[in-house]
Design an enzyme around this catalytic site. Structure first.
Site, PDB file in Angstrom:
ATOM      1  CG  HIS A  26      -1.965   0.978   1.303  1.00  0.00           C
ATOM      2  ND1 HIS A  26      -1.733   2.319   1.579  1.00  0.00           N
ATOM      3  CD2 HIS A  26      -3.306   0.854   1.151  1.00  0.00           C
ATOM      4  CE1 HIS A  26      -2.884   2.958   1.585  1.00  0.00           C
ATOM      5  NE2 HIS A  26      -3.860   2.106   1.310  1.00  0.00           N
ATOM      6  CG  ASP A  56      -0.177  -2.575   5.906  1.00  0.00           C
ATOM      7  OD1 ASP A  56      -1.136  -2.602   6.708  1.00  0.00           O
ATOM      8  OD2 ASP A  56      -0.281  -2.113   4.756  1.00  0.00           O
ATOM      9  CD  GLN A  62      -7.303  -5.081   3.605  1.00  0.00           C
ATOM     10  OE1 GLN A  62      -8.245  -5.824   3.865  1.00  0.00           O
ATOM     11  NE2 GLN A  62      -7.481  -3.823   3.242  1.00  0.00           N
ATOM     12  CE  LYS A 107      -7.801  -0.392   5.448  1.00  0.00           C
ATOM     13  NZ  LYS A 107      -8.650  -0.256   4.265  1.00  0.00           N
ATOM     14  CB  CYS A 150      -3.719   2.961  -1.745  1.00  0.00           C
ATOM     15  SG  CYS A 150      -4.862   4.323  -1.465  1.00  0.00           S
TER      16      CYS A 150
END
Length: 478
Positions: free
Chosen positions: A180, A258, A261, A284, A428
């Protein structure tokens, strides 16, 4: 119950000497906290418990959860809403909406600074939210959880504190082509300031996931940091984090993951993940927007200088110098997003109650159904990322795709007219789309409240969309 206004008298100052009121303030805070907890217990006792709500762990996912999400009960363009844009942001259950409402209607006040009842309760709820997030990711201590605006701010915080202090000219930072932008741009800025070198893990030859052989070849004694996505928001592939952590440690490098997700969709245990930092955004994982968290090993956070200065993050301030609070307060300058943080804590606790193993199992099921139904729509449909069952770590319940001859935005626009919300664009992740050889993609992403029936509606609407454009093109050619 003792009145909140009944406090012990303050000791008098003698001979102009300074008198500390800390013990009195501590007693007042304790009294306030006991009082509102008692009121809360009394309120609970008044509730009819003849038909208690089932425990979250007893509720099936999918259709039975939909009543918890009021926004899903609506029509878009005259059709029942099918929301499949969860990788961009998730919807919010009633427990989170109620937490936000209670904050603003019952105890809205600034935190950490006041001794009155509302401030004491707000502070307690805010810190409890931090503890709920820590429990959600199995952090050893809530002091390892820094509350920030979002994952982007969390990565920038690490880049501008630990990065600025430890990355020098010629040092190397390993990223990937699948990151991202939030995990690319901060390191680009740091490299521009320091003269560090950026290395990027490429995709496997089939372009479905990161190439771990290539990753290993990039490691060297010059590697200072590895910063990679745990789950790709385009490919849906899941990183072998334990392997990456082991390889990074072998060359003395730190690891940032990261987890935007992964935290919403699978168990994430920082004690076994192997990372030095992880980042995630509340919106999220069923929480409010405008808040997220950075988790870091405490000794590492303790070694990092503040990034932003102001209130909250100080120990003592003088005209020409200041000393700083220990983590996590050191990194939380100014009035925080109080209600949003409390909502994030409520979301973390609610998901933990559902059981993240159950969440992951359900998403593997509906994610597989989504992939297979989408791939079968037409030979012109290309779905990116590994096929379900082809990778031991599975794949996320999202499917980025393109239809040959059609632009992703046109496809998404027609789907919206059928009441189906999907994403279109580069998500992104422009460098990844260049690797895939496409300018953009459409993306359908499912979550715990989506159903197989909704996937069917989406697939049928996509088939109708393809037919519509084919008819338009045929008419134009005629």
């Amino acid at each position: 119950m003792r009145s909140l206004s009944q406090t012990q008298s303050l000791p008098a100052s003698t001979s102009g000497r300074h008198v500390s009121f800390a013990p009195v303030i501590g007693m007042r805070r304790s009294l306030i906290n006991r009082s509102w907890r008692a009121m809360k217990r009394a309120a609970v006792a008044d509730v009819d418990t003849a038909s208690p709500a089932p425990a979250p762990s007893q509720v099936a996912l999918g259709a039975p959860l939909r009543s918890e999400f009021p926004i899903l009960d609506q029509e878009v363009n005259g059709r029942p809403l099918v929301y499949l844009d969860n990788a961009a942001t998730s919807q919010k259950p009633r427990v989170v909406l109620d937490a936000l409402s209670r904050c603003y209607t019952e105890y809205n006040a600034n935190v950490h600074r006041g001794v009155h009842a509302l401030s004491a309760r707000a502070t307690n709820e805010y810190e409890e939210a931090r503890a709920k997030v820590a429990t959600f990711i199995n952090a050893p201590s809530s002091r390892e959880v820094v509350i920030v605006r979002n994952a982007t701010e969390a990565i920038n915080l690490v880049a501008n504190t630990w990065g600025s202090a430890n990355i020098k000219q010629g040092d190397e930072i390993i990223l990937s082509v699948a990151e991202h932008h939030a995990n690319l741009v901060p390191w680009q800025l740091l490299a521009a300031r320091t003269g560090a070198v950026l290395r990027h893990v490429r995709l496997t030859p089939d372009k479905t996931q990161l190439d771990m052989d290539h990753f290993r070849s990039l490691l060297s004694p010059r590697t200072r940091l590895v910063s990679l996505v745990h789950v790709s928001n385009v490919l849906g592939c899941v990183l072998d984090a334990a392997y990456v952590a082991e390889q990074a440690r072998a060359v003395g490098a730190k690891l940032l993951l990261d987890c935007c997700q992964s935290v919403p969709h699978m168990p994430v245990d920082v004690t076994s993940l192997g990372a030095d930092w992880i980042v995630a955004s509340s919106h999220k994982f069923c929480g409010p927007s405008g808040v997220g968290f950075l988790w870091g090993r405490y000794e590492l956070l303790e070694s990092m200088e503040p990034w932003m200065g102001g209130g909250e993050m100080i120990a003592d301030v003088y005209l020409d110098a200041s000393t700083y609070a220990p983590p996590p307060m050191r990194f939380e300058a100014g009035t925080p997003a109080i209600a949003e943080a409390i909502g994030m804590g409520a979301a973390a606790e609610w998901l933990r109650g559902l059981g993240m193993d159950r969440v992951h199992a359900y998403e593997e099921e509906i994610g597989t159904y989504l992939y297979e139904r989408l791939a079968a729509v037409s030979p012109r449909v290309s779905v990116y990322g590994p096929r379900p069952g082809s990778c031991p770590r599975g794949r996320a319940s999202l499917a980025a795709f393109n239809v040959a001859g059609l632009h992703a935005t046109d496809v998404s626009t027609l789907l919206d007219m059928a009441g189906v919300a999907v994403r279109s664009g580069h998500h992104c992740a422009q460098p990844l789309h260049r690797e895939l050889g496409v300018p953009a993609s459409a993306r359908a992403s499912a979550y715990i409240y989506n159903t197989a029936g909704e996937v069917d509606v989406f697939v049928e609407a996509l088939a109708d969309t393809i037919k519509f454009f084919d008819d338009v093109h045929s008419g134009s050619a005629a």
